[in-house]
Design a protein around this motif. Sequence first.
Motif, PDB file in Angstrom:
ATOM      1  N   THR A 148       0.844  -1.200   0.000  1.00  0.00           N
ATOM      2  CA  THR A 148       0.000   0.000   0.000  1.00  0.00           C
ATOM      3  C   THR A 148       0.872   1.240   0.000  1.00  0.00           C
ATOM      4  N   ARG A 150       0.187   5.676   0.283  1.00  0.00           N
ATOM      5  CA  ARG A 150      -0.768   6.766   0.413  1.00  0.00           C
ATOM      6  C   ARG A 150      -0.022   8.110   0.468  1.00  0.00           C
ATOM      7  N   GLU A 152      -1.103  12.304   0.111  1.00  0.00           N
ATOM      8  CA  GLU A 152      -2.149  13.308  -0.078  1.00  0.00           C
ATOM      9  C   GLU A 152      -1.566  14.695   0.195  1.00  0.00           C
ATOM     10  N   HIS A 171      -2.941   7.063  -4.270  1.00  0.00           N
ATOM     11  CA  HIS A 171      -3.197   5.878  -3.465  1.00  0.00           C
ATOM     12  C   HIS A 171      -2.931   4.638  -4.318  1.00  0.00           C
TER      13      HIS A 171
END
Length: 237
Positions: A148, A150, A152, A171
């Motif tokens: 994963t 991520r 932002e 993502h």
Amino acid sequence: MNRVIFFILYISIVFAQDVDTSQANLLDLSDSLSLSNDSLSVVVDTLGPPMDLDYGYKGFMWGVPKGSQMPSLAYMDQGQFVKDSAAVVMSGNLGNERVFIEYAFSDSGFWKVEVRYTLNPNDFQSHLELFAKIEKSVSEVYGWPETTDRIEAGAMGLHDEINVGFERAFHFSSWNVSPVKISLLLNSIVQVPRNDDLNIFGDDMSTLKLVYYNPDYMIISEEVTVEEPPPSIFDIY
């Protein structure tokens, strides 16, 4: 003497009847087995191809040569060959989501399915929510992702209709379902302030894709160029 002859005739008649009954039972059994085989054949035909990822994507087998077969899916329109039959594209719905699906073919056949989701270009939060929803759905089938990522970032400073900023998100999640890999990618870029009619960079900046691919068929044949040897000096002079 007459009693002996009568007894022999009686035994012959009974034996003949038993033989006829046995033959009839064998014929009935044969017909029953034939019917059972026919019924089994119908059941097998009805089941269709395997639906697991070892075989292919939703019954379309990995390695199918490009241009040889047209994949089809429920709730999707008729697929169309594009890119010189190197891909088949179709559109429709997966659940409540509007999607475009592309089946990709390499030199070794069908190797990838790419599901592209339709996004609202002005709703940053909806992008994040849809990614999380798809990730959860895939995880319920194949377990939580092995990888994963991520990232932002919100728009910085003051913004107006002329001087715009952007909300951004990257993502990524991936699963290893041997022999298949699954990847989910969101690259979201939304203008701030949001404006449905006056989006400076258009509506195609954000992408959300779910990809199933089989590395065993990621093969592109390279053309081998045979260079001719230079002419001999005796041929020149």
